[in-house]
Design an enzyme around this catalytic site. Structure first.
Site, PDB file in Angstrom:
ATOM      1  N   CYS A 121      22.407  43.750  75.670  1.00 15.08           N
ATOM      2  CA  CYS A 121      23.376  44.863  75.757  1.00 15.08           C
ATOM      3  C   CYS A 121      23.712  45.505  74.414  1.00 15.08           C
ATOM      4  O   CYS A 121      24.019  46.688  74.351  1.00 15.08           O
ATOM      5  CB  CYS A 121      24.641  44.447  76.496  1.00 15.08           C
ATOM      6  SG  CYS A 121      25.596  43.166  75.685  1.00 15.08           S
ATOM      7  N   CYS A 129      22.767  44.550  80.122  1.00 14.19           N
ATOM      8  CA  CYS A 129      22.235  43.298  79.570  1.00 14.19           C
ATOM      9  C   CYS A 129      20.787  43.040  79.979  1.00 14.19           C
ATOM     10  O   CYS A 129      20.211  42.012  79.617  1.00 14.19           O
ATOM     11  CB  CYS A 129      23.110  42.127  80.000  1.00 14.19           C
ATOM     12  SG  CYS A 129      24.840  42.340  79.528  1.00 14.19           S
ATOM     13  N   LYS A 195      30.303  32.780  83.544  1.00 12.83           N
ATOM     14  CA  LYS A 195      30.717  33.959  82.778  1.00 12.83           C
ATOM     15  C   LYS A 195      31.100  35.087  83.729  1.00 12.83           C
ATOM     16  O   LYS A 195      30.300  35.504  84.571  1.00 12.83           O
ATOM     17  CB  LYS A 195      29.586  34.404  81.848  1.00 12.83           C
ATOM     18  CG  LYS A 195      29.872  35.742  81.182  1.00 12.83           C
ATOM     19  CD  LYS A 195      28.922  36.083  80.069  1.00 12.83           C
ATOM     20  CE  LYS A 195      29.252  37.488  79.553  1.00 12.83           C
ATOM     21  NZ  LYS A 195      28.411  37.898  78.447  1.00 12.83           N
ATOM     22  N   ARG A 205      33.324  45.131  72.807  1.00 15.19           N
ATOM     23  CA  ARG A 205      32.421  46.277  72.966  1.00 15.19           C
ATOM     24  C   ARG A 205      32.448  47.160  71.729  1.00 15.19           C
ATOM     25  O   ARG A 205      31.452  47.758  71.363  1.00 15.19           O
ATOM     26  CB  ARG A 205      32.823  47.092  74.213  1.00 15.19           C
ATOM     27  CG  ARG A 205      32.936  46.242  75.481  1.00 15.19           C
ATOM     28  CD  ARG A 205      31.606  46.122  76.175  1.00 15.19           C
ATOM     29  NE  ARG A 205      31.553  45.020  77.123  1.00 15.19           N
ATOM     30  CZ  ARG A 205      32.004  45.043  78.371  1.00 15.19           C
ATOM     31  NH1 ARG A 205      32.580  46.138  78.846  1.00 15.19           N
ATOM     32  NH2 ARG A 205      31.881  44.000  79.150  1.00 15.19           N
ATOM     33  N   ARG A 218      29.127  45.615  84.824  1.00 12.25           N
ATOM     34  CA  ARG A 218      28.280  44.421  84.798  1.00 12.25           C
ATOM     35  C   ARG A 218      28.475  43.529  86.026  1.00 12.25           C
ATOM     36  O   ARG A 218      28.082  42.370  86.035  1.00 12.25           O
ATOM     37  CB  ARG A 218      28.593  43.605  83.543  1.00 12.25           C
ATOM     38  CG  ARG A 218      28.442  44.350  82.230  1.00 12.25           C
ATOM     39  CD  ARG A 218      28.158  43.390  81.101  1.00 12.25           C
ATOM     40  NE  ARG A 218      28.467  43.888  79.779  1.00 12.25           N
ATOM     41  CZ  ARG A 218      27.809  44.844  79.127  1.00 12.25           C
ATOM     42  NH1 ARG A 218      26.783  45.456  79.704  1.00 12.25           N
ATOM     43  NH2 ARG A 218      28.159  45.204  77.914  1.00 12.25           N
ATOM     44  N   GLU A 235      26.504  27.931  89.634  1.00 11.39           N
ATOM     45  CA  GLU A 235      25.927  28.516  88.410  1.00 11.39           C
ATOM     46  C   GLU A 235      25.593  27.423  87.401  1.00 11.39           C
ATOM     47  O   GLU A 235      24.498  27.397  86.826  1.00 11.39           O
ATOM     48  CB  GLU A 235      26.922  29.499  87.765  1.00 11.39           C
ATOM     49  CG  GLU A 235      27.050  30.835  88.483  1.00 11.39           C
ATOM     50  CD  GLU A 235      25.891  31.786  88.182  1.00 11.39           C
ATOM     51  OE1 GLU A 235      24.985  31.415  87.408  1.00 11.39           O
ATOM     52  OE2 GLU A 235      25.879  32.897  88.736  1.00 11.39           O
ATOM     53  N   LYS A 250      33.532  31.301  80.215  1.00 10.12           N
ATOM     54  CA  LYS A 250      33.963  32.504  79.498  1.00 10.12           C
ATOM     55  C   LYS A 250      34.484  33.558  80.444  1.00 10.12           C
ATOM     56  O   LYS A 250      33.803  33.837  81.433  1.00 10.12           O
ATOM     57  CB  LYS A 250      32.751  33.052  78.732  1.00 10.12           C
ATOM     58  CG  LYS A 250      32.977  34.340  78.014  1.00 10.12           C
ATOM     59  CD  LYS A 250      31.702  34.812  77.393  1.00 10.12           C
ATOM     60  CE  LYS A 250      31.933  36.175  76.797  1.00 10.12           C
ATOM     61  NZ  LYS A 250      30.728  36.863  76.519  1.00 10.12           N
TER      62      LYS A 250
HETATM   63  C1  PBG Z   1      26.940  40.067  75.520  1.00  7.29           C
HETATM   64  C2  PBG Z   1      28.239  39.401  75.241  1.00  7.29           C
HETATM   65  C3  PBG Z   1      29.538  39.862  75.532  1.00  7.29           C
HETATM   66  C4  PBG Z   1      30.408  38.922  74.968  1.00  7.29           C
HETATM   67  C5  PBG Z   1      29.629  37.934  74.378  1.00  7.29           C
HETATM   68  N1  PBG Z   1      28.292  38.250  74.576  1.00  7.29           N
HETATM   69  C6  PBG Z   1      29.973  41.092  76.217  1.00  7.29           C
HETATM   70  C7  PBG Z   1      29.753  41.221  77.671  1.00  7.29           C
HETATM   71  O1  PBG Z   1      29.151  40.356  78.298  1.00  7.29           O
HETATM   72  O2  PBG Z   1      30.168  42.229  78.225  1.00  7.29           O
HETATM   73  C8  PBG Z   1      31.905  38.993  74.983  1.00  7.29           C
HETATM   74  C9  PBG Z   1      32.570  38.312  73.849  1.00  7.29           C
HETATM   75  C10 PBG Z   1      33.998  38.640  73.648  1.00  7.29           C
HETATM   76  O3  PBG Z   1      34.628  39.431  74.377  1.00  7.29           O
HETATM   77  O4  PBG Z   1      34.555  38.090  72.695  1.00  7.29           O
HETATM   78  N2  PBG Z   1      26.550  40.040  76.843  1.00  7.29           N
END
Ligand code: PBG
Length: 328
Positions: A121, A129, A195, A205, A218, A235, A250
């Site tokens: 991404c 992604c 996640k 972002r 997403r 998962e 996360k």
């Molecule tokens: C990339 C990614 C993201 C984050 C970590 N790797 C953004 C997303 O998935 O939209 C978020 C990290 C954060 O908010 O601190 N895919």
């Protein structure tokens, strides 16, 4: 049974409280995210994340040095390429920004644990992604090849751990196989297993160079925040079967039940990701004088550890390590 049983005896003074502490936070618990960007002499503060910067490679050692001196043992790189394209070439380019950061850091810090986030991404012009079909679908299987290619090139550049955050199905197996095929059997895969498609990633972002999707969201690949324990277990189980070495949950704060669930169900180290929005909320309140930053951050990180985290990826890592050092 009062008055014989008095819980307050365990809290009588600081030394007694220390003897009875169940959770001990240390700098070893933390993984510190670092954003690297092409260019020279750049140290750009992320406006929604005060204290977090994008560094060009000639400036990034200032920050790594600060982290190492604070006692941090692991960092995770995120890259912002000079140019983005449809297929995210910058992610797997030989001279990609993260590859260069890894080579530079590996040479300078032989023992520092180097991790790299594996995703497209930050490198795609559409901000998704994975690869996008003509009708706007995010393609799963063709994306796996590019993710595996990215992971292999990070590993060859010096990464100890690659951390796929894309949420394509089958990616852990694809990465593991590709790494092993190249003889990179000692490189670990840290899976963003659980996640969510979360609003708490907002500030990231900006930090990751405008990586918000240009269309849609997403939600067809990241998990639905309203899904629960069953999908989270499914998962993580798949990632374990495919060979992951670590399990990430996360975001962290709104998902602590799932951190505990992962801890109870798997033997892999459980990593919580204390994400950008969680950091921004604390910073904003602290800068307004509404909360005590040091106390709040340490309490939050202690809570994440109590919930079952073995490790915590956090933008507060260096500050927290320094506060813990000061407390002795
Ligand atoms: C990339 C990614 C993201 C984050 C970590 N790797 C953004 C997303 O998935 O939209 C978020 C990290 C954060 O908010 O601190 N895919």
């Amino acid at each position: 049974m009062f008055p014989q049983t008095r819980m307050r005896r365990l809290r009588k003074n600081a030394n007694i409280r220390a003897l009875n502490a169940e959770i001990r936070l240390t700098a070893d618990d933390f993984i510190y995210p670092i954003f690297v960007i092409e260019g020279q002499n750049i140290k750009n503060e992320v406006s929604s994340m005060p204290g977090v910067y994008q560094f060009s490679l000639d400036r990034v050692d200032e920050e790594i040095e600060r982290a190492v001196n604070a006692g941090i043992k692991a960092i995770i790189f995120f890259g912002i390429p000079a140019e983005k394209d449809e297929v995210g070439s910058g992610a797997y380019a030989e001279d990609g920004i993260v590859q260069k950061a890894l080579r530079q850091s590996r040479a300078k810090y032989p023992d520092l644990v180097l991790m790299a986030d594996v995703c497209l991404c930050e490198y795609t012009s559409h901000g998704h992604c994975g690869l996008v079909s003509n009708d706007g679908t995010i393609l799963n299987d063709p994306t796996l090849e590019l993710l595996a290619k990215t992971a292999v090139s990070y590993a060859k550049a010096g990464a100890d751990v690659v951390a796929p955050s894309d949420m394509m199905d089958g990616r852990i197996g694809a990465l593991r196989q590709a790494l092993d095929k190249e003889g990179l059997t000692d490189v670990s895969v840290m899976a963003y297993s659980v996640k969510y498609a979360s609003a708490f990633y907002g500030p990231f972002r900006e930090a990751a160079g405008d990586s918000a999707p240009r269309f849609g969201d997403r939600k067809t690949y990241q998990m639905d925040p309203a899904s629960g324990a069953r999908q989270a277990l499914a998962e993580a189980r798949l990632d374990v079967e495919e060979g992951c070495d670590y399990i990430i949950v996360k975001p962290a704060l709104a998902y602590m039940d799932l951190i505990a669930l992962m801890r109870a169900n798997f033997t892999q180290p459980i990593v919580s990701y204390n994400v950008s929005g969680e950091y921004a909320m604390i910073k904003a309140a602290a800068l307004n004088g509404w909360i005590d930053e040091e106390k709040t951050v340490l309490e939050m990180l202690t809570g994440l550890k109590r919930a079952g985290s073995d490790l915590i990826i956090t933008y507060h890592a260096v500050d927290a390590a320094l506060w813990l050092k000061k407390q002795g």
